[in-house]
Scaffold this motif. Sequence first.
Motif, mmCIF file in Angstrom:
data_model
loop_
_atom_site.group_PDB
_atom_site.id
_atom_site.type_symbol
_atom_site.label_atom_id
_atom_site.label_comp_id
_atom_site.label_asym_id
_atom_site.label_seq_id
_atom_site.Cartn_x
_atom_site.Cartn_y
_atom_site.Cartn_z
ATOM 1 N N LEU A 100 0.679 -1.155 -0.135
ATOM 2 C CA LEU A 100 0.217 -0.012 0.068
ATOM 3 C C LEU A 100 0.953 1.370 0.083
ATOM 4 O O LEU A 100 0.255 2.391 0.093
ATOM 5 C CB LEU A 100 -0.904 -0.034 1.413
ATOM 6 C CG LEU A 100 -1.967 -1.138 1.365
ATOM 7 C CD1 LEU A 100 -2.844 -1.144 2.539
ATOM 8 C CD2 LEU A 100 -2.805 -1.209 0.000
ATOM 9 N N PRO A 137 2.556 4.509 -0.647
ATOM 10 C CA PRO A 137 1.946 5.526 -1.404
ATOM 11 C C PRO A 137 3.413 6.242 -2.145
ATOM 12 O O PRO A 137 3.378 7.153 -3.317
ATOM 13 C CB PRO A 137 1.318 6.626 -0.875
ATOM 14 C CG PRO A 137 1.874 6.895 0.455
ATOM 15 C CD PRO A 137 2.291 5.148 0.491
ATOM 16 N N GLY A 138 4.608 6.033 -1.557
ATOM 17 C CA GLY A 138 5.619 6.902 -2.240
ATOM 18 C C GLY A 138 7.126 6.126 -1.890
ATOM 19 O O GLY A 138 6.984 5.138 -1.197
ATOM 20 N N ARG A 198 2.767 -4.562 -6.462
ATOM 21 C CA ARG A 198 2.073 -4.539 -5.239
ATOM 22 C C ARG A 198 1.183 -5.773 -5.010
ATOM 23 O O ARG A 198 1.141 -6.014 -3.862
ATOM 24 C CB ARG A 198 1.140 -3.405 -5.374
ATOM 25 C CG ARG A 198 1.669 -1.787 -5.587
ATOM 26 C CD ARG A 198 0.928 -0.584 -5.592
ATOM 27 N NE ARG A 198 1.406 0.599 -5.616
ATOM 28 C CZ ARG A 198 2.127 1.260 -4.771
ATOM 29 N NH1 ARG A 198 2.030 0.790 -3.571
ATOM 30 N NH2 ARG A 198 2.695 2.444 -5.036
#
Length: 406
Positions: free
Chosen positions: A95, A97-98, A164
């Motif tokens: 999960l 994000p960066g 992912r």
Amino acid sequence: MSSTAEPLGRGLTCLLAAACAQAVATVYLAQPLLAAMALSLGVPQAQVGLVVGATQAGYAAGLLLIVPLGDLLDRRRLIVTQLLLGAAALLAVALAPGWVVLLAAMAMVGLMAVVVQVMVAHAATLATPARQGQVVGTVTSGVVLGILLARLVSGVVADLLGWRGVYAGAAGAALLMALLLAWQLPAAQPRACGDGYRALLLSTLRLYRDDRLLRQRGVLALLVFAAFSVLWSAMVLPLSARPHGLGPTQVGLFGLAGIAGALAASRAGCWADQGRGQRTTGWALALLTLSWLASAMPGASLLALVAGVLLLDFAVQAVHVTNQSLLLAGRAAMASRLIGAYMCCYSLGSGLGAVAASWVYGQWGWGAVCVLGAAISAGAWGCWCRQQVRGKPAPSHGEQAAGGKA
């Protein structure tokens, strides 16, 4: 912990091997995915090796801070707890994000993946002394299979679900294994160790000063796993580029070439039980150095690279199993601390090798990477030869009644 507290049958040995395979795979899932991660997050290829470096940094911290707890706490409870926390860390990677969050989550994955070493120590202490090397070899075979199959599985899943999806699936597998081990793994009462956690950590650090065999085998571990990481961290980059243009699944298939390493892991433990650990080490290090001649020719032939991968994995795992078998012989009460201290050398080598390989590849290409790997391998062989020339190597502590200080 008594080595006879619980009989270690074939079924339980295989379960521990499977659990080790699942846990160690989480450290290596990223290697076929590095190019995809870099593209997805907008990271230059020269920096993407930090994904492996962050994982190994977490792994090193866990080796010092978590693995020694196996000599103080119930190992079954420790193992199950680590697997549950590892599942949470893997989900965080999926999960992320960066880039910064990804690196932090990968470090936590490495921190929890040291459950592998707790399981190896647990297996060694449950085995009878006559079978200890064989059991360590069998469980380590699971580790090898996990390392090799991780690349193939992650490549296949990434082609279907993206990188992912790989980590989401790994989180589910870790949760399932935690439940299975909570049901099947026997508990054991550890022996009292010092005055608590602080004394435990200090005794682990003192092993580097007091244990000559650990120093010798630790240096070899650092160098051989640096060479191992140089190959596997950088190999995906030329294979993904022209003229090969291989996808994650095809790159992952190269892991199957190293399946002989799993066979070597089991046999090397038996050889150590038979008193042939030094001879095995010497031949394996020579083979490791020569393997880079084949790996240096992927442009001419992918078959040559397959041969290099097979030889390198065989050699590295033979040295690794021999190291552990010699270190653990006759020292069940301090098995977790010995494994933790030894594996710190392993982790340091792996992390340095990954970062160096991606940088060297970005500067000078695959040929320079092979020169780097060959130089590291030759250095390991030279260290072993120097030990032979300077005098008799440190004996295992099965031969020293009370040589180690804890």
